[in-house]
Design a protein around this motif. Structure first.
Motif, PDB file in Angstrom:
ATOM      1  N   THR A 198      46.167  26.075  44.081  1.00  0.00           N
ATOM      2  CA  THR A 198      45.079  25.273  44.640  1.00  0.00           C
ATOM      3  C   THR A 198      44.990  25.459  46.148  1.00  0.00           C
ATOM      4  N   VAL A 199      43.767  25.559  46.627  1.00  0.00           N
ATOM      5  CA  VAL A 199      43.460  25.467  48.049  1.00  0.00           C
ATOM      6  C   VAL A 199      42.820  24.095  48.234  1.00  0.00           C
ATOM      7  N   LEU A 200      43.341  23.315  49.163  1.00  0.00           N
ATOM      8  CA  LEU A 200      42.817  21.974  49.418  1.00  0.00           C
ATOM      9  C   LEU A 200      42.560  21.838  50.914  1.00  0.00           C
ATOM     10  N   ILE A 201      41.296  21.652  51.249  1.00  0.00           N
ATOM     11  CA  ILE A 201      40.868  21.606  52.645  1.00  0.00           C
ATOM     12  C   ILE A 201      40.305  20.218  52.964  1.00  0.00           C
ATOM     13  N   ASN A 202      40.683  19.693  54.119  1.00  0.00           N
ATOM     14  CA  ASN A 202      40.257  18.368  54.580  1.00  0.00           C
ATOM     15  C   ASN A 202      40.519  17.306  53.500  1.00  0.00           C
ATOM     16  N   PRO A 203      41.778  17.200  53.049  1.00  0.00           N
ATOM     17  CA  PRO A 203      42.090  16.335  51.924  1.00  0.00           C
ATOM     18  C   PRO A 203      42.101  14.843  52.248  1.00  0.00           C
ATOM     19  N   LEU A 204      41.888  14.080  51.182  1.00  0.00           N
ATOM     20  CA  LEU A 204      42.034  12.629  51.188  1.00  0.00           C
ATOM     21  C   LEU A 204      42.875  12.285  49.965  1.00  0.00           C
TER      22      LEU A 204
END
Length: 185
Positions: A81-87
């Motif tokens: 997984t690529v996760l950008i600007n996560p919450l």
């Protein structure tokens, strides 16, 4: 592309809060190269995840995933997984302790409390929305990697300081399974 140097505890860049990845970065060669470097670096170290700040890039971007990995022989698979600007949102009050390590804190392990179930949201490599609800090891890995985006390393989260030390010493004391090194994220 390239295997990058992983910053180690004590480098002040690991303590900074990372900036959001801007919308105009999606689809660029620069973002693609950064993702390739993160993947190559994580794979070269048999990691379960890696945050951009760990290679000196102060952006809110993490990668993670586990399939067959010698450092995680009993870990369930986690999709790459690529996760950008996560919450991250906890799903309930339950927390659990688990042994963690970190590529930025080599050779040390600690028992860290984390939310048992979470929802993570953010953007993928193409800028599309991503949302998953996860539990267990998957939830732990995501929380660990996303902590790096806020300048937090796993030793900061340890509540019982007697459950922190060098892997070999913890194993010799019977706190870790013999011959099994808990994963470094």
């Amino acid at each position: 592309m390239a295997i990058r140097t992983v910053l180690r505890l004590g480098d002040p860049r690991l303590r900074r809060v990372a900036a959001a990845v801007p919308a105009e970065a999606f689809g660029t060669a620069e973002l693609g190269a950064l993702l390739a470097d993160l993947r190559d670096t994580m794979a070269a170290r048999d990691g379960a995840g890696l945050a951009a700040p760990q290679i000196g890039v102060p952006l809110r971007l993490v990668i993670f995933g586990v399939t067959a990995n010698p450092r995680y022989p009993e870990a369930p698979p986690i999709p790459q997984t690529v996760l950008i600007n996560p919450l991250i949102t906890p799903l309930g009050p339950d927390r659990s302790n688990g042994w963690e390590g970190c590529l930025s804190v080599p050779g040390l392990r600690g028992s860290v409390p984390r939310w048992s179930r979470i929802r993570y949201e953010g953007l993928d490599a193409e800028g599309r929305s991503l949302s998953r609800e996860v539990a267990g090891f998957h939830a732990r890995v995501v929380q660990h990697e996303c902590d790096h985006l806020d300048g937090v390393l796993f030793p900061d989260r340890i509540e019982d300081r007697t459950a922190f030390g060098f892997t070999d010493e913890l194993a010799a004391a019977g706190l870790l399974a013999a011959g099994l090194s808990p994963p470094e994220q």
